[in-house]
Scaffold this motif. Structure first.
Motif, PDB file in Angstrom:
ATOM      1  N   THR A 111       9.878   0.284   4.026  1.00  0.00           N
ATOM      2  CA  THR A 111       8.814  -0.273   4.855  1.00  0.00           C
ATOM      3  C   THR A 111       7.573   0.607   4.719  1.00  0.00           C
ATOM      4  N   TYR A 112       6.440   0.101   5.209  1.00  0.00           N
ATOM      5  CA  TYR A 112       5.200   0.880   5.115  1.00  0.00           C
ATOM      6  C   TYR A 112       5.286   2.164   5.942  1.00  0.00           C
ATOM      7  N   MET A 113       5.994   2.116   7.059  1.00  0.00           N
ATOM      8  CA  MET A 113       6.151   3.303   7.897  1.00  0.00           C
ATOM      9  C   MET A 113       6.930   4.389   7.167  1.00  0.00           C
ATOM     10  N   ASN A 114       8.050   4.001   6.555  1.00  0.00           N
ATOM     11  CA  ASN A 114       8.853   4.971   5.812  1.00  0.00           C
ATOM     12  C   ASN A 114       8.115   5.489   4.583  1.00  0.00           C
ATOM     13  N   LEU A 115       7.378   4.597   3.936  1.00  0.00           N
ATOM     14  CA  LEU A 115       6.606   5.015   2.766  1.00  0.00           C
ATOM     15  C   LEU A 115       5.534   6.027   3.160  1.00  0.00           C
ATOM     16  N   PHE A 116       4.911   5.818   4.312  1.00  0.00           N
ATOM     17  CA  PHE A 116       3.915   6.778   4.793  1.00  0.00           C
ATOM     18  C   PHE A 116       4.544   8.145   5.030  1.00  0.00           C
ATOM     19  N   ILE A 117       5.727   8.178   5.626  1.00  0.00           N
ATOM     20  CA  ILE A 117       6.413   9.457   5.877  1.00  0.00           C
ATOM     21  C   ILE A 117       6.744  10.154   4.566  1.00  0.00           C
ATOM     22  N   LEU A 162       0.078   2.204  -4.048  1.00  0.00           N
ATOM     23  CA  LEU A 162      -0.116   3.323  -3.120  1.00  0.00           C
ATOM     24  C   LEU A 162       0.689   4.540  -3.550  1.00  0.00           C
ATOM     25  N   THR A 163       1.859   4.318  -4.149  1.00  0.00           N
ATOM     26  CA  THR A 163       2.684   5.445  -4.613  1.00  0.00           C
ATOM     27  C   THR A 163       2.047   6.104  -5.818  1.00  0.00           C
ATOM     28  N   TYR A 164       1.553   5.321  -6.765  1.00  0.00           N
ATOM     29  CA  TYR A 164       0.847   5.905  -7.907  1.00  0.00           C
ATOM     30  C   TYR A 164      -0.418   6.623  -7.450  1.00  0.00           C
ATOM     31  N   SER A 165      -1.077   6.089  -6.446  1.00  0.00           N
ATOM     32  CA  SER A 165      -2.244   6.771  -5.886  1.00  0.00           C
ATOM     33  C   SER A 165      -1.847   8.108  -5.272  1.00  0.00           C
ATOM     34  N   SER A 166      -0.657   8.159  -4.662  1.00  0.00           N
ATOM     35  CA  SER A 166      -0.162   9.422  -4.116  1.00  0.00           C
ATOM     36  C   SER A 166       0.105  10.442  -5.220  1.00  0.00           C
ATOM     37  N   VAL A 167       0.662   9.977  -6.342  1.00  0.00           N
ATOM     38  CA  VAL A 167       0.864  10.865  -7.498  1.00  0.00           C
ATOM     39  C   VAL A 167      -0.479  11.393  -7.990  1.00  0.00           C
ATOM     40  N   MET A 193      -6.319   8.397   5.905  1.00  0.00           N
ATOM     41  CA  MET A 193      -6.672   7.203   5.120  1.00  0.00           C
ATOM     42  C   MET A 193      -5.460   6.317   4.891  1.00  0.00           C
ATOM     43  N   LEU A 194      -4.352   6.939   4.492  1.00  0.00           N
ATOM     44  CA  LEU A 194      -3.142   6.180   4.166  1.00  0.00           C
ATOM     45  C   LEU A 194      -2.580   5.481   5.395  1.00  0.00           C
ATOM     46  N   ALA A 195      -2.638   6.147   6.545  1.00  0.00           N
ATOM     47  CA  ALA A 195      -2.126   5.548   7.779  1.00  0.00           C
ATOM     48  C   ALA A 195      -2.922   4.292   8.136  1.00  0.00           C
ATOM     49  N   MET A 196      -4.253   4.366   8.050  1.00  0.00           N
ATOM     50  CA  MET A 196      -5.080   3.203   8.368  1.00  0.00           C
ATOM     51  C   MET A 196      -4.853   2.069   7.373  1.00  0.00           C
ATOM     52  N   THR A 197      -4.727   2.413   6.083  1.00  0.00           N
ATOM     53  CA  THR A 197      -4.517   1.387   5.060  1.00  0.00           C
ATOM     54  C   THR A 197      -3.186   0.679   5.245  1.00  0.00           C
ATOM     55  N   MET A 198      -2.122   1.461   5.466  1.00  0.00           N
ATOM     56  CA  MET A 198      -0.796   0.860   5.633  1.00  0.00           C
ATOM     57  C   MET A 198      -0.693   0.077   6.935  1.00  0.00           C
ATOM     58  N   MET A 199      -1.415   0.511   7.955  1.00  0.00           N
ATOM     59  CA  MET A 199      -1.425  -0.239   9.211  1.00  0.00           C
ATOM     60  C   MET A 199      -2.031  -1.620   9.001  1.00  0.00           C
ATOM     61  N   MET A 200      -3.115  -1.666   8.218  1.00  0.00           N
ATOM     62  CA  MET A 200      -3.756  -2.937   7.938  1.00  0.00           C
ATOM     63  C   MET A 200      -2.851  -3.835   7.085  1.00  0.00           C
ATOM     64  N   MET A 201      -2.237  -3.285   6.049  1.00  0.00           N
ATOM     65  CA  MET A 201      -1.377  -4.081   5.174  1.00  0.00           C
ATOM     66  C   MET A 201      -0.135  -4.570   5.903  1.00  0.00           C
ATOM     67  N   ASN A 202       0.380  -3.756   6.804  1.00  0.00           N
ATOM     68  CA  ASN A 202       1.539  -4.181   7.583  1.00  0.00           C
ATOM     69  C   ASN A 202       1.159  -5.282   8.571  1.00  0.00           C
ATOM     70  N   TRP A 226     -11.182  -3.915   3.070  1.00  0.00           N
ATOM     71  CA  TRP A 226     -12.061  -3.506   1.967  1.00  0.00           C
ATOM     72  C   TRP A 226     -12.557  -2.075   2.178  1.00  0.00           C
ATOM     73  N   ILE A 227     -12.911  -1.736   3.409  1.00  0.00           N
ATOM     74  CA  ILE A 227     -13.364  -0.380   3.724  1.00  0.00           C
ATOM     75  C   ILE A 227     -12.232   0.620   3.522  1.00  0.00           C
ATOM     76  N   MET A 228     -10.999   0.210   3.868  1.00  0.00           N
ATOM     77  CA  MET A 228      -9.844   1.084   3.643  1.00  0.00           C
ATOM     78  C   MET A 228      -9.642   1.327   2.143  1.00  0.00           C
ATOM     79  N   MET A 229      -9.842   0.286   1.342  1.00  0.00           N
ATOM     80  CA  MET A 229      -9.729   0.442  -0.115  1.00  0.00           C
ATOM     81  C   MET A 229     -10.798   1.398  -0.651  1.00  0.00           C
ATOM     82  N   MET A 230     -11.985   1.331  -0.070  1.00  0.00           N
ATOM     83  CA  MET A 230     -13.052   2.268  -0.446  1.00  0.00           C
ATOM     84  C   MET A 230     -12.650   3.710  -0.142  1.00  0.00           C
TER      85      MET A 230
END
Length: 321
Positions: A111-117, A162-167, A193-202, A226-230
């Motif tokens: 899930t997005y929550m687990n991925l964020f952790i 998002l995972t490749y972006s983390s790498v 940034m990641l928390a706000m983006t994943m919150m929106m996608m979820n 869009w702002i989160m993507m920026m």
């Protein structure tokens, strides 16, 4: 992830393990903290799907391998070999290129929550241990920058992107690993940034790129995404620009022009695939006037303002000090 008393207990135990491994001076206590956080995080990954079970097993196997390498490094008497084993075990644990493929596979069943952790909290202890070594890994940093930017181009799953972006961002963090305050500041901004983006996608139930174009949510939510993507791509004046500016400025001060050039070139690629994620979404409503949109949702407004206004404020404070 629906929280209950059991999951809250595992969450608290996981955070205790992270704090123990981050704050301890003994190698055995650091290892114990890593294992506590690992054994507490795996039950949180449980979900009624085959992918979730597969992800849990893969995550456990890779973390066990890296912990075994760490113990072997602790046992070795030769200091050079010992530090090398411990450093590489932490790089595997974080999913740094070229040891990142397990993390891409695991992310699809989370899930997005687990991925964020996994992408933020679980990286704190390994980065602290690498910081103890006080040596930089320019090759690993460059490989993370290249692999994280190029491999994200042909992905359609938002979790994989998002995972490749983390790498990719790990490449920045590794260049800052000698200075504790720098990499912790970088991780804090990236986590925000990641928390706000994943919150929106979820909230919008987005798992793949094509869902952004067929999503019938209002324009305000799409504008906020869009702002989160920026922010994630590091475009000014978003908050993500502060991270890139801080790291590239430090590399220039150290006269590491090759590394700074690599960061700038790869950031253009990352900006491309984040911009591509939202381009089609706005094309379907291109005739609407965005400046006439009524701002009714306070959460969207707060997230947008935090993402846009934080960067100029932080840069101004830095120039004043």
């Amino acid at each position: 992830m629906n929280m209950n008393s059991t999951k809250m207990t595992f969450m608290n135990t996981m955070m205790i393990g992270v704090m123990v491994s981050t704050c301890s001076n003994s190698w055995m206590m650091i290892w114990a903290g890593l294992e506590i956080s690992l054994i507490s995080f795996i039950p949180l990954m449980e979900k009624e799907s085959v992918l979730s079970t597969e992800s849990s097993i893969k995550y456990f196997i890779m973390q066990s391998i890296s912990s075994s390498m760490m113990i072997l490094g602790m046992i070795m008497s030769m200091k050079t070999i010992s530090w090398t084993l411990i450093s590489y075990s932490m790089l595997i644990k974080m999913g740094t290129a070229p040891f990142h493929m397990w993390m891409i596979s695991v992310s699809e069943g989370m899930t997005y929550m687990n991925l964020f952790i996994m992408l933020t909290v679980m990286k704190m202890p390994p980065m602290t241990i690498i910081n103890y070594n006080m040596t930089e890994n320019p090759i690993m940093s460059m490989m993370s920058l290249i692999m994280g930017s190029l491999m994200g181009l042909n992905q359609t799953s938002t979790r994989k992107i998002l995972t490749y972006s983390s790498v990719y961002n790990l490449g920045f963090m590794l260049t800052l690993s000698k200075t504790t305050s720098n990499w912790m500041w970088f991780l804090f901004i990236y986590s925000t940034m990641l928390a706000m983006t994943m919150m929106m996608m979820n909230t919008l139930s987005i798992s793949y790129m094509n869902q952004m174009s067929i999503n019938n949510k209002n324009i305000l939510s799409k504008l906020n995404l869009w702002i989160m993507m920026m922010s994630m791509s590091g475009l000014p004046p978003s908050i993500g620009f502060v991270n890139k500016l801080m790291t590239i400025e430090l590399m220039i001060q150290k006269n590491q022009m090759l590394m700074s050039s690599m960061m700038i070139m790869t950031s253009l690629i990352v900006s491309f695939y984040y911009t591509r994620m939202m381009f089609s979404s706005f094309m379907f409503q291109s005739m609407s006037m965005k400046w006439q949109t009524k701002m009714n949702n306070k959460m969207y407004i707060s997230m947008s303002m935090l993402s846009i206004m934080t960067s100029p404020i932080l840069i101004t404070l830095k120039c004043i000090s």
